[in-house]
Design a protein around this motif. Structure first.
Motif, PDB file in Angstrom:
ATOM      1  N   ASN A  51      -8.895  -8.055   0.899  1.00 12.03           N
ATOM      2  CA  ASN A  51      -7.954  -6.939   0.831  1.00 12.03           C
ATOM      3  C   ASN A  51      -6.870  -7.074   1.885  1.00 12.03           C
ATOM      4  OD1 ASN A  51      -7.248  -3.853   1.848  1.00 12.03           O
ATOM      5  ND2 ASN A  51      -7.037  -4.314  -0.304  1.00 12.03           N
ATOM      6  N   LYS A  58       1.302  -9.051  -0.268  1.00 11.50           N
ATOM      7  CA  LYS A  58       2.084  -8.101  -1.075  1.00 11.50           C
ATOM      8  C   LYS A  58       3.258  -7.527  -0.301  1.00 11.50           C
ATOM      9  CE  LYS A  58      -1.343  -5.333  -2.628  1.00 11.50           C
ATOM     10  NZ  LYS A  58      -1.977  -4.175  -3.321  1.00 11.50           N
ATOM     11  N   ASP A  84       0.911  -9.835   9.771  1.00  3.92           N
ATOM     12  CA  ASP A  84       2.013 -10.356   8.953  1.00  3.92           C
ATOM     13  C   ASP A  84       3.336  -9.949   9.577  1.00  3.92           C
ATOM     14  OD1 ASP A  84       3.164  -7.815   7.722  1.00  3.92           O
ATOM     15  OD2 ASP A  84       1.121  -7.658   6.924  1.00  3.92           O
ATOM     16  N   ARG A 103      -1.060   5.516  -0.584  1.00  9.54           N
ATOM     17  CA  ARG A 103      -0.137   4.382  -0.610  1.00  9.54           C
ATOM     18  C   ARG A 103       1.189   4.860  -0.046  1.00  9.54           C
ATOM     19  NH1 ARG A 103       0.403   1.335  -5.869  1.00  9.54           N
ATOM     20  NH2 ARG A 103       0.327  -0.470  -4.508  1.00  9.54           N
ATOM     21  N   THR A 115      -4.437   0.260  -6.123  1.00 10.14           N
ATOM     22  CA  THR A 115      -4.848   1.647  -6.317  1.00 10.14           C
ATOM     23  C   THR A 115      -4.796   2.455  -5.033  1.00 10.14           C
ATOM     24  OG1 THR A 115      -7.114   1.000  -5.848  1.00 10.14           O
ATOM     25  CG2 THR A 115      -6.450   0.992  -8.152  1.00 10.14           C
ATOM     26  N   LEU A 119      -7.935  -0.344   1.741  1.00  7.70           N
ATOM     27  CA  LEU A 119      -8.178  -0.103   3.168  1.00  7.70           C
ATOM     28  C   LEU A 119      -9.333   0.869   3.392  1.00  7.70           C
ATOM     29  CD1 LEU A 119      -4.593   0.070   4.758  1.00  7.70           C
ATOM     30  CD2 LEU A 119      -6.331  -1.700   5.094  1.00  7.70           C
TER      31      LEU A 119
HETATM   32  P1  ATP Z   1      -5.552  -1.865  -3.463  1.00 11.92           P
HETATM   33  O1  ATP Z   1      -5.937  -2.425  -2.120  1.00 11.92           O
HETATM   34  O2  ATP Z   1      -6.503  -0.823  -3.931  1.00 11.92           O
HETATM   35  O3  ATP Z   1      -5.251  -2.907  -4.450  1.00 11.92           O
HETATM   36  P2  ATP Z   1      -3.223  -1.019  -2.015  1.00 11.92           P
HETATM   37  O4  ATP Z   1      -3.057  -2.385  -1.468  1.00 11.92           O
HETATM   38  O5  ATP Z   1      -1.996  -0.257  -2.370  1.00 11.92           O
HETATM   39  O6  ATP Z   1      -4.181  -1.059  -3.307  1.00 11.92           O
HETATM   40  P3  ATP Z   1      -4.557  -0.349   0.470  1.00 11.92           P
HETATM   41  O7  ATP Z   1      -4.974  -1.753   0.654  1.00 11.92           O
HETATM   42  O8  ATP Z   1      -5.565   0.719   0.753  1.00 11.92           O
HETATM   43  O9  ATP Z   1      -4.051  -0.085  -1.007  1.00 11.92           O
HETATM   44  O10 ATP Z   1      -3.272  -0.063   1.346  1.00 11.92           O
HETATM   45  C1  ATP Z   1      -2.727   1.259   1.345  1.00 11.92           C
HETATM   46  C2  ATP Z   1      -1.227   1.228   1.527  1.00 11.92           C
HETATM   47  O11 ATP Z   1      -0.918   0.804   2.852  1.00 11.92           O
HETATM   48  C3  ATP Z   1      -0.499   0.239   0.632  1.00 11.92           C
HETATM   49  O12 ATP Z   1      -0.181   0.803  -0.620  1.00 11.92           O
HETATM   50  C4  ATP Z   1       0.754  -0.050   1.439  1.00 11.92           C
HETATM   51  O13 ATP Z   1       1.723   0.952   1.207  1.00 11.92           O
HETATM   52  C5  ATP Z   1       0.278   0.053   2.865  1.00 11.92           C
HETATM   53  N1  ATP Z   1      -0.063  -1.276   3.450  1.00 11.92           N
HETATM   54  C6  ATP Z   1      -1.285  -1.834   3.541  1.00 11.92           C
HETATM   55  N2  ATP Z   1      -1.242  -3.029   4.150  1.00 11.92           N
HETATM   56  C7  ATP Z   1       0.056  -3.237   4.442  1.00 11.92           C
HETATM   57  C8  ATP Z   1       0.782  -4.304   5.092  1.00 11.92           C
HETATM   58  N3  ATP Z   1       0.174  -5.396   5.531  1.00 11.92           N
HETATM   59  N4  ATP Z   1       2.125  -4.154   5.222  1.00 11.92           N
HETATM   60  C9  ATP Z   1       2.765  -3.044   4.784  1.00 11.92           C
HETATM   61  N5  ATP Z   1       2.162  -2.010   4.172  1.00 11.92           N
HETATM   62  C10 ATP Z   1       0.825  -2.106   4.002  1.00 11.92           C
END
Ligand code: ATP
Ligand code: MG
Length: 159
Positions: A51, A58, A84, A103, A115, A119
């Motif tokens: 994750n 992403k 990152d 999100r 979704t 995290l």
């Molecule tokens: P999923 O992990 O369920 O596929 P997701 O990636 O949107 O979906 P999380 O991993 O819980 O959900 O992250 C929550 C939110 O935090 C993300 O939608 C994003 O907006 C923000 N986020 C998480 N990691 C990063 C990052 N490395 N850089 C920028 N924003 C981040």
């Protein structure tokens, strides 16, 4: 059985090698000298790492850099971090980032898939392992997620 930390990190990077290449994102691995192996639920920790690395990919632009690091924070705690140099997270969102389904800004996440559970699941898994997880971010600069794991070596004679 116990897991070799350097191998575990190399394998995460391998699982994402296609996406990393496509996006021309560089991944760097740093395992501190003296960090070897520990007992953990490998499937669960892989889920956490997948994750964090998928988030880093992403939310980082093409040609960005991701740094995966493992180091000892004291004699029985390991810290693993995923850093990152991507878009970062606004200050106002930081307190809710580990909430289920949260999100940042639907507009920017719209085309990214996901979704908002990653995290929160990562936090559950790390807690269940007796560790903690934290996220640091600077908008427009990048994000670093760090989690700790207690170092439990295999009982002597059991290896
Ligand atoms: P999923 O992990 O369920 O596929 P997701 O990636 O949107 O979906 P999380 O991993 O819980 O959900 O992250 C929550 C939110 O935090 C993300 O939608 C994003 O907006 C923000 N986020 C998480 N990691 C990063 C990052 N490395 N850089 C920028 N924003 C981040
Ligand atoms: Mg995610």
């Amino acid at each position: 059985s116990s897991t070799l930390v350097s191998e575990m990190l190399e394998e995460v990077a391998d699982r994402f090698s296609f996406q990393l290449q496509q996006r021309k994102i560089q991944i760097m691995l740093h395992v501190e000298h003296g960090v070897t192996s520990l007992l953990l639920d490998r499937d669960k920790i892989d889920q956490v790492l997948d994750n964090l690395v998928s988030n880093a990919i992403k939310y980082t632009g093409d040609e960005g850099t991701i740094r995966l690091e493992a180091r000892k924070v004291d004699k029985d705690m390991l810290e693993i971090s995923v850093q990152d140099n991507g878009m970062g997270i606004p200050k106002k969102d930081l307190s809710r980032i580990f909430d289920r389904f949260y999100r940042v800004d639907k507009a920017r996440s719209r085309n990214m898939g996901g979704t908002g559970l990653g995290l929160s699941i990562a936090r559950e898994i790390v807690k269940a392992h007796g560790g903690t997880i934290a996220l640091e971010s600077e908008l427009g600069q990048g994000t670093r997620v760090l989690f700790t794991l207690p170092i439990r070596q295999e009982e002597e004679g059991e290896v």
